[in-house]
Design a protein around this motif. Structure first.
Motif, short mmCIF file in Angstrom:
data_model
loop_
_atom_site.label_atom_id
_atom_site.label_comp_id
_atom_site.label_asym_id
_atom_site.label_seq_id
_atom_site.Cartn_x
_atom_site.Cartn_y
_atom_site.Cartn_z
N LYS A 94 83.34 10.15 73.87
CA LYS A 94 82.22 10.51 74.75
C LYS A 94 80.96 10.84 73.97
CE LYS A 94 85.19 12.13 78.46
NZ LYS A 94 86.51 11.93 77.86
N ILE A 95 81.14 11.18 72.69
CA ILE A 95 79.99 11.57 71.86
C ILE A 95 79.83 10.57 70.72
CG2 ILE A 95 79.18 13.32 70.21
CD1 ILE A 95 80.69 15.37 72.00
N ILE A 96 78.58 10.13 70.50
CA ILE A 96 78.28 9.31 69.34
C ILE A 96 77.65 10.25 68.31
CG2 ILE A 96 76.94 7.35 68.48
CD1 ILE A 96 76.95 6.25 71.39
N ASP A 97 78.33 10.44 67.19
CA ASP A 97 77.86 11.42 66.20
C ASP A 97 76.59 10.98 65.49
OD1 ASP A 97 80.02 13.65 66.10
OD2 ASP A 97 81.13 11.79 66.24
N GLY A 98 76.37 9.69 65.40
CA GLY A 98 75.14 9.23 64.77
C GLY A 98 74.95 7.74 64.95
N VAL A 99 73.68 7.32 64.96
CA VAL A 99 73.34 5.90 65.04
C VAL A 99 72.39 5.58 63.90
CG1 VAL A 99 72.18 4.11 66.40
CG2 VAL A 99 73.60 5.81 67.56
N VAL A 100 72.74 4.59 63.10
CA VAL A 100 71.84 4.09 62.05
C VAL A 100 71.14 2.85 62.59
CG1 VAL A 100 71.73 3.08 59.73
CG2 VAL A 100 73.42 4.87 60.22
N ILE A 101 69.82 2.87 62.59
CA ILE A 101 69.08 1.64 62.91
C ILE A 101 68.56 1.12 61.57
CG2 ILE A 101 67.08 0.64 64.10
CD1 ILE A 101 69.35 1.44 66.04
N THR A 102 69.14 0.02 61.13
CA THR A 102 68.89 -0.44 59.75
C THR A 102 67.49 -0.98 59.54
OG1 THR A 102 69.71 -2.69 60.17
CG2 THR A 102 71.32 -1.01 59.43
N HIS A 103 66.91 -1.57 60.59
CA HIS A 103 65.53 -2.07 60.50
C HIS A 103 65.06 -2.42 61.92
CE1 HIS A 103 67.90 -5.75 60.47
NE2 HIS A 103 66.82 -6.50 60.61
N ALA A 104 63.75 -2.54 62.05
CA ALA A 104 63.17 -2.66 63.39
C ALA A 104 63.15 -4.11 63.89
CB ALA A 104 61.76 -2.07 63.39
N GLY A 110 68.33 -3.31 69.94
CA GLY A 110 68.25 -3.57 71.39
C GLY A 110 69.22 -2.75 72.23
N GLY A 111 70.44 -2.56 71.72
CA GLY A 111 71.46 -1.83 72.50
C GLY A 111 71.27 -0.33 72.50
N PHE A 112 70.33 0.17 71.69
CA PHE A 112 70.15 1.63 71.55
C PHE A 112 69.70 2.29 72.84
CE2 PHE A 112 67.53 5.31 70.05
CZ PHE A 112 68.59 6.10 69.63
N LYS A 113 68.83 1.59 73.60
CA LYS A 113 68.25 2.18 74.82
C LYS A 113 69.36 2.57 75.81
CE LYS A 113 65.25 2.82 78.26
NZ LYS A 113 64.88 4.22 78.49
N TYR A 114 70.26 1.64 76.09
CA TYR A 114 71.34 1.93 77.03
C TYR A 114 72.20 3.10 76.53
CZ TYR A 114 75.42 1.65 79.98
OH TYR A 114 76.43 1.98 80.85
N LEU A 115 72.49 3.09 75.24
CA LEU A 115 73.35 4.14 74.67
C LEU A 115 72.66 5.50 74.74
CD1 LEU A 115 74.67 2.10 71.63
CD2 LEU A 115 75.93 2.67 73.72
N MET A 116 71.35 5.51 74.44
CA MET A 116 70.58 6.75 74.48
C MET A 116 70.57 7.32 75.90
SD MET A 116 66.58 7.05 73.38
CE MET A 116 66.05 5.55 74.15
N TYR A 139 60.95 -0.37 68.74
CA TYR A 139 61.76 0.72 68.19
C TYR A 139 60.88 1.91 67.82
CZ TYR A 139 64.49 3.55 65.00
OH TYR A 139 65.08 4.62 64.39
N ASP A 140 59.83 1.67 67.01
CA ASP A 140 58.98 2.78 66.54
C ASP A 140 58.09 3.34 67.64
OD1 ASP A 140 59.54 3.27 63.73
OD2 ASP A 140 59.00 1.17 63.49
N ASN A 141 57.67 2.48 68.58
CA ASN A 141 56.72 2.93 69.60
C ASN A 141 57.39 3.46 70.87
OD1 ASN A 141 54.82 2.06 67.83
ND2 ASN A 141 54.26 0.21 68.95
N LEU A 142 58.60 3.01 71.16
CA LEU A 142 59.26 3.42 72.41
C LEU A 142 60.58 4.16 72.21
CD1 LEU A 142 58.66 0.12 74.46
CD2 LEU A 142 57.39 2.25 74.67
N TYR A 143 61.54 3.48 71.64
CA TYR A 143 62.91 4.02 71.60
C TYR A 143 63.00 5.31 70.80
CZ TYR A 143 64.56 -0.51 73.38
OH TYR A 143 64.79 -1.63 74.11
N LYS A 144 62.48 5.25 69.56
CA LYS A 144 62.60 6.42 68.68
C LYS A 144 61.85 7.63 69.24
CE LYS A 144 61.67 7.50 63.82
NZ LYS A 144 61.24 6.87 62.57
N PRO A 145 60.58 7.47 69.68
CA PRO A 145 59.89 8.62 70.28
C PRO A 145 60.60 9.15 71.52
CG PRO A 145 58.32 6.83 69.86
CD PRO A 145 59.69 6.30 69.57
N GLU A 146 61.16 8.23 72.34
CA GLU A 146 61.86 8.67 73.55
C GLU A 146 63.11 9.49 73.18
OE1 GLU A 146 62.89 5.56 76.36
OE2 GLU A 146 64.23 6.93 77.42
#
Ligand code: ZN
Length: 306
Positions: A94-104, A110-116, A139-146
């Protein structure tokens, strides 16, 4: 006296029970001593590329190394929703301990939004490299700030940093360097996060989309001992497989995350890595590919044969 014996017996039963339950407890903790690294099949039909790796640590934590494609226009496939979430649910995670985004690049974030939006993600890691000419800005303008605005913890990882994922693992970021690699035309890929995971005698090298320039940098910066691995992901979905790097890493097992109907990168990986004696698996041929290790040996589980 009879009463005294009765108390001794009751007392003994109590201590035996305490011993039993504490022994049972410690057994429970030691039940999952395996490292499981799953290279998810990417079923997208129009992105051309994609990488998502789920890492389950021996101590029971869960990390993601990239999240695959998910937010392309006219895209019905979302790696987060369609591959990662069902896998986590099936494994009761149920918990994701960490997500590495290797590059933008979208085939990695792409799949990060649903998981977040649907999971508790404890931490987001990246290398802080942004704004290059071929970085994709979502990634830098939307997902990460959100993610950060919702209270998510973000960690900038620098070369040489050790990630505290599990007491039995040594997880180190090898690249990019602090000043980044700026002289390659494909900068986002060249500055992908390269992560080395050691579990006792087994080493896994995750190379994301590093280009040949990125591999030449690693060859100059690190010794052969530093780069040697038993298992590795083929650089850039296999497309940038590079013999001098393959000869130094000298893996036994290579996994190319290449798409169904577009297996050219996997074929490049097979051509190069078979020269150093590696067995090459590809998500387009084998479906999701899992590496399971107890720290001494590892085995490969595939969804299907080539
Ligand atoms: Zn990619």
């Amino acid at each position: 006296m009879v009463k005294f014996i009765k108390y001794i017996i009751l007392f003994s039963i109590f201590f035996l029970q305490v011993f039993y339950w504490s022994a049972k407890g410690s057994c429970k903790e030691e039940k999952n001593q395996k490292l499981i690294v799953s290279f998810m099949e990417i079923k997208s039909t129009n992105t051309g590329w994609g990488l998502a790796v789920i890492i389950q640590t021996p101590g029971g934590r869960t990390y993601l190394y990239d999240t695959g494609p998910g937010q392309y226009p006219n895209e019905s496939f979302d790696t987060g929703r369609d591959m990662i979430a069902p896998f986590l649910k099936k494994n009761n995670i149920k918990i994701i301990d960490g997500v590495v985004i290797t590059h933008a690049h979208k085939d990695h974030f792409g799949g990060f939004k649903y998981l977040m939006d649907n999971f508790d993600i404890k931490r987001l890691y990246d290398a802080g490299y942004s704004g290059c000419k071929n970085c994709e800005p979502e990634y830098d303008n939307l997902y990460k700030p959100e993610y950060i605005s919702k209270g998510g913890k973000y960690q900038l990882v620098k070369q040489g940093d050790t990630l505290n994922w599990d007491k039995d693992l040594e997880v180190v970021m090898l690249s990019p360097p602090p000043t980044y690699l700026n002289n390659d035309e494909n900068e986002a890929n060249t500055n992908s996060m390269v992560v080395r995971i050691k579990y006792n005698k087994i080493t896994i090298l995750l190379t994301s989309d590093i280009t040949i320039a990125g591999q030449e940098y690693l060859l100059k910066k690190f010794s052969a001992t530093d780069l040697k691995a038993d298992v590795m992901s083929a650089p850039h979905h296999g497309n940038d497989s590079y013999l001098p790097f393959a000869e130094v890493v000298k893996p036994e097992i290579v996994i190319a995350s290449s798409l169904n109907g577009a297996d050219e990168p996997a074929l490049v990986a097979q051509k190069i890595y078979s020269k150093v004696g590696a067995k090459v698996y590809a998500t387009c041929w084998n479906g999701t590919v899992q590496i399971v290790s107890d720290g001494v040996v590892c085995s490969v589980i595939t969804e299907r044969n080539k």
